[in-house]
Design a protein around this motif. Structure first.
Motif, mmCIF file in Angstrom:
data_model
loop_
_atom_site.group_PDB
_atom_site.id
_atom_site.type_symbol
_atom_site.label_atom_id
_atom_site.label_comp_id
_atom_site.label_asym_id
_atom_site.label_seq_id
_atom_site.Cartn_x
_atom_site.Cartn_y
_atom_site.Cartn_z
ATOM 1 N N ALA A 31 0.844 -1.203 0.000
ATOM 2 C CA ALA A 31 0.000 0.000 0.000
ATOM 3 C C ALA A 31 0.879 1.253 0.000
ATOM 4 O O ALA A 31 0.598 2.231 -0.705
ATOM 5 N N LEU A 32 1.953 1.214 0.783
ATOM 6 C CA LEU A 32 2.893 2.349 0.783
ATOM 7 C C LEU A 32 3.520 2.503 -0.602
ATOM 8 O O LEU A 32 3.613 3.620 -1.139
ATOM 9 N N TRP A 33 3.906 1.376 -1.192
ATOM 10 C CA TRP A 33 4.591 1.430 -2.484
ATOM 11 C C TRP A 33 3.703 2.065 -3.566
ATOM 12 O O TRP A 33 4.151 2.907 -4.344
ATOM 13 N N LEU A 34 2.405 1.671 -3.571
ATOM 14 C CA LEU A 34 1.501 2.224 -4.589
ATOM 15 C C LEU A 34 1.427 3.745 -4.462
ATOM 16 O O LEU A 34 1.363 4.473 -5.467
ATOM 17 N N THR A 35 1.487 4.232 -3.244
ATOM 18 C CA THR A 35 1.415 5.687 -3.045
ATOM 19 C C THR A 35 2.734 6.351 -3.391
ATOM 20 O O THR A 35 2.762 7.456 -3.954
ATOM 21 N N VAL A 36 3.839 5.673 -3.100
ATOM 22 C CA VAL A 36 5.147 6.209 -3.492
ATOM 23 C C VAL A 36 5.213 6.314 -5.029
ATOM 24 O O VAL A 36 5.703 7.311 -5.572
ATOM 25 N N GLU A 37 4.660 5.321 -5.704
ATOM 26 C CA GLU A 37 4.641 5.377 -7.180
ATOM 27 C C GLU A 37 3.848 6.589 -7.675
ATOM 28 O O GLU A 37 4.272 7.292 -8.591
ATOM 29 N N ARG A 38 2.712 6.858 -7.016
ATOM 30 C CA ARG A 38 1.911 8.031 -7.402
ATOM 31 C C ARG A 38 2.696 9.312 -7.128
ATOM 32 O O ARG A 38 2.686 10.253 -7.921
ATOM 33 N N ALA A 39 3.386 9.329 -6.007
ATOM 34 C CA ALA A 39 4.152 10.523 -5.640
ATOM 35 C C ALA A 39 5.293 10.747 -6.632
ATOM 36 O O ALA A 39 5.580 11.889 -7.027
ATOM 37 N N LEU A 40 5.909 9.635 -7.071
ATOM 38 C CA LEU A 40 7.010 9.756 -8.040
ATOM 39 C C LEU A 40 6.492 10.282 -9.379
ATOM 40 O O LEU A 40 7.136 11.123 -10.027
ATOM 41 N N ALA A 41 5.314 9.806 -9.775
ATOM 42 C CA ALA A 41 4.728 10.299 -11.033
ATOM 43 C C ALA A 41 4.478 11.801 -10.921
ATOM 44 O O ALA A 41 4.768 12.573 -11.851
ATOM 45 N N ALA A 42 3.980 12.241 -9.784
ATOM 46 C CA ALA A 42 3.733 13.680 -9.593
ATOM 47 C C ALA A 42 5.052 14.451 -9.597
ATOM 48 O O ALA A 42 5.140 15.549 -10.162
ATOM 49 N N TYR A 43 6.080 13.861 -9.008
ATOM 50 C CA TYR A 43 7.387 14.531 -8.949
ATOM 51 C C TYR A 43 7.922 14.826 -10.361
ATOM 52 O O TYR A 43 8.544 15.870 -10.597
ATOM 53 N N HIS A 44 7.675 13.900 -11.269
ATOM 54 C CA HIS A 44 8.208 14.069 -12.619
ATOM 55 C C HIS A 44 7.330 14.992 -13.478
ATOM 56 O O HIS A 44 7.693 15.322 -14.597
ATOM 57 N N ASP A 45 6.185 15.398 -12.946
ATOM 58 C CA ASP A 45 5.312 16.367 -13.641
ATOM 59 C C ASP A 45 5.591 17.731 -12.984
ATOM 60 O O ASP A 45 4.968 18.095 -11.978
ATOM 61 N N ARG A 46 6.570 18.471 -13.547
ATOM 62 C CA ARG A 46 7.082 19.653 -12.840
ATOM 63 C C ARG A 46 6.024 20.688 -12.483
ATOM 64 O O ARG A 46 5.986 21.167 -11.339
ATOM 65 N N PRO A 47 5.111 21.064 -13.443
ATOM 66 C CA PRO A 47 4.111 22.073 -13.052
ATOM 67 C C PRO A 47 3.218 21.583 -11.902
ATOM 68 O O PRO A 47 2.908 22.339 -10.977
ATOM 69 N N LEU A 48 2.817 20.314 -11.969
ATOM 70 C CA LEU A 48 1.980 19.756 -10.895
ATOM 71 C C LEU A 48 2.735 19.804 -9.563
ATOM 72 O O LEU A 48 2.215 20.229 -8.529
ATOM 73 N N TRP A 49 4.007 19.379 -9.612
ATOM 74 C CA TRP A 49 4.810 19.318 -8.387
ATOM 75 C C TRP A 49 4.931 20.697 -7.742
ATOM 76 O O TRP A 49 4.801 20.862 -6.527
ATOM 77 N N ARG A 50 5.147 21.663 -8.586
ATOM 78 C CA ARG A 50 5.311 23.041 -8.106
ATOM 79 C C ARG A 50 4.025 23.511 -7.397
ATOM 80 O O ARG A 50 4.075 24.131 -6.346
ATOM 81 N N ARG A 51 2.876 23.145 -8.010
ATOM 82 C CA ARG A 51 1.582 23.522 -7.398
ATOM 83 C C ARG A 51 1.408 22.860 -6.031
ATOM 84 O O ARG A 51 1.003 23.491 -5.061
#
Ligand code: ADP
Length: 479
Positions: free
Chosen positions: A427-447
């Motif tokens: 369950a932690l891993w699935l959320t880390v994967e989502r967080a990593l995807a957000a990290y690589h989306d720079r405008p989203l991450w900045r928001r």
């Protein structure tokens, strides 16, 4: 003009005089925030060597009548940083000794902890009486955790009409002692009952507080609900359910002066939500300090924590390989259970350019990890409030947390952090994967970073809730 409400805040630790955990932070920040709102809040704390040493000028107020570990004197001074008035209970036989507030130099409980903290509780109740030594009578008594749990009981049996409130910071520690101590502690035999402080044949300081206080708070609304269930009630769920109409959660704030990325002296560079270049420099400096590969793009996960089962860090060990495979880095600071310490040490030895484990306590490094990391891992199995997730948000480091206790109340998934509900590494891993995807989306991450950094986690809001509660209790006690 209305006269300010007078609150006596009793605690077994207060920063910067003496600290073993989060209680010390609350005990310094909340009274100061209450005073900023105009309340006359004063602290009572035991006179451990560190307290007497760091408190500055103390004046003798009174010699106290006490039957426990006497003689005792009450000294008055001010907190060194906030100038909140503080009363120091100077009882050398109880508090002048080597070791910490609760443990001796061998790491074991002081053998007379029951007497030591009953003394603190007894004096707290005495100070609520009309003929106390202070020339100042509190309108409300606020006590914290098991160490001061007997104070509402003493107050009840003394008959002083001052309402009392107990805050639970950690339900796991309950101050359970053998029943034979009851008369030594000066409590009537009628208190030793199911409707009293009896707990499976022993006496429980915490239960005394939960039973005899007028109100119970805990340090987050979610945790106030969770402790009424068997899973997290630590044996107190029945009583907490019964007292459910007198139980609320008030989320802790953070010390926004200490934890301000714009002025933090522990950092090589400062930054704000408007100007984040300093955060990138802090990341590079942290990587250099810890010997990690100098990569601006590698997602850097921070952990600052006691390394215990509660904190869910065994799950972090289980998913670490996945993070590393995705090019991530991990920086861990903490001490605790030998297995977890060894696990993180081994991981760092195997991957020195991607993982750094500092096994120890280091306040400066904790600030530099909060500032230099991109994400912060805090997958606690339970968390009464938790502070690090709020520090992380303020430092633009998005927290990945389990949806429990104060973590649930301070992190909104996909808004100012990421959270998961299960109780597994997967369950932690699935959320880390989502967080990593957000990290690589720079405008989203900045928001996400901006939202997290602009959030108000200061003490003022919480202090207003406590002030309203005191006023309600005082009004009720006058009817
Ligand atoms: P808990 O009180 O359960 O330990 P919190 O998140 O409420 O957890 O508070 C922990 C506090 O202790 C935070 O201020 C955190 O930064 C600090 N802390 C924990 N471990 C360390 C460490 N090894 N070095 C420095 N600070 C630490």
């Amino acid at each position: 003009m209305l006269r300010p409400l007078k609150i006596l805040f009793v605690t077994s630790e207060v920063r910067p005089l003496i600290k073993t955990g989060g209680l010390a932070d609350v005990s310094s920040s909340l009274p100061a925030a209450l005073r900023d709102l105009g309340l006359d809040c004063r602290i009572l704390v035991p006179g451990y060597p560190a307290v007497l040493e760091h408190c500055g000028t103390l004046t003798l107020v009174a010699t106290l009548p006490t039957t426990l570990l006497g003689p005792a004197r009450l000294l008055a001074g001010h907190m060194p940083d906030t100038h909140t008035p503080v009363y120091v209970l100077d009882a050398p036989q109880a508090y002048q000794r080597a070791g910490g507030p609760y443990l001796n130099t061998d790491g074991k409980d002081h053998a007379d902890n029951a007497q030591r903290f009953a003394l603190l509780s007894q004096v707290a109740a005495q100070l609520c009486g009309p003929d106390n030594a202070l020339n100042w009578q509190p309108d409300c008594l606020h006590v914290n955790d098991w160490q001061t749990g007997l104070a509402p009981a003493y107050l009840h049996f003394a008959g002083h009409p001052v309402p009392s409130l107990i805050t639970i910071h950690n339900l796991a520690f309950q101050g359970v002692y053998e029943a034979a101590l009851l008369s030594i502690l000066g409590l009537p035999s009628e208190s030793f009952a199911v409707h009293g402080l009896e707990y499976y044949g022993d006496l429980s300081f915490l239960k005394a507080g939960l039973f005899y206080s007028d109100w119970i708070t805990t340090v987050s609304p979610r945790y106030a609900l969770e402790i009424q269930n068997e899973a997290l009630g630590m044996g107190m769920q029945g009583l907490l359910q019964q007292r459910n109409h007198h139980l609320t959660g008030i989320l802790n704030g953070i010390d926004t002066a200490d934890w301000n990325p714009g002025s933090d002296l522990h950092l090589t560079h400062n930054f704000t939500y408007r100007a984040t270049a300093g955060k990138r420099r802090c990341k590079a400096a942290l990587q250099a300090e810890l010997g990690l590969a100098q990569s601006a793009d590698a997602p850097l996960f921070g952990v600052v924590s006691r390394l215990t089962h509660q904190k869910g860090l065994d799950w972090v060990l289980q998913i670490a390989q996945g993070i590393l495979t995705q090019g991530g880095q991990i920086a861990i600071l903490g001490t605790g259970e030998p297995l977890l310490e060894a696990g993180f040490r081994q991981l760092a030895n195997q991957h020195p350019k991607q993982v750094a484990a500092f096994i120890g306590y280091d306040e400066g490094l904790s600030h530099r990890i909060e500032a230099g990391a991109d994400l912060f891992l805090m997958p606690s199995r339970f968390e009464p409030c938790g502070l690090n997730q709020m520090y992380s948000q303020r430092y633009g480091t998005l927290p990945v947390v389990r949806d429990t206790g104060g973590l649930a109340d301070s992190v909104s998934d996909g808004v100012d952090g990421f959270s998961f509900t299960g109780e597994t590494a997967h369950a932690l891993w699935l959320t880390v994967e989502r967080a990593l995807a957000a990290y690589h989306d720079r405008p989203l991450w900045r928001r996400l970073q901006q939202t997290a950094m602009r959030k108000d986690s200061s003490w003022e809001k919480s202090a207003r809730e406590y002030a309203a509660l005191y006023a309600q209790l005082i009004a009720q006690s006058q009817h």
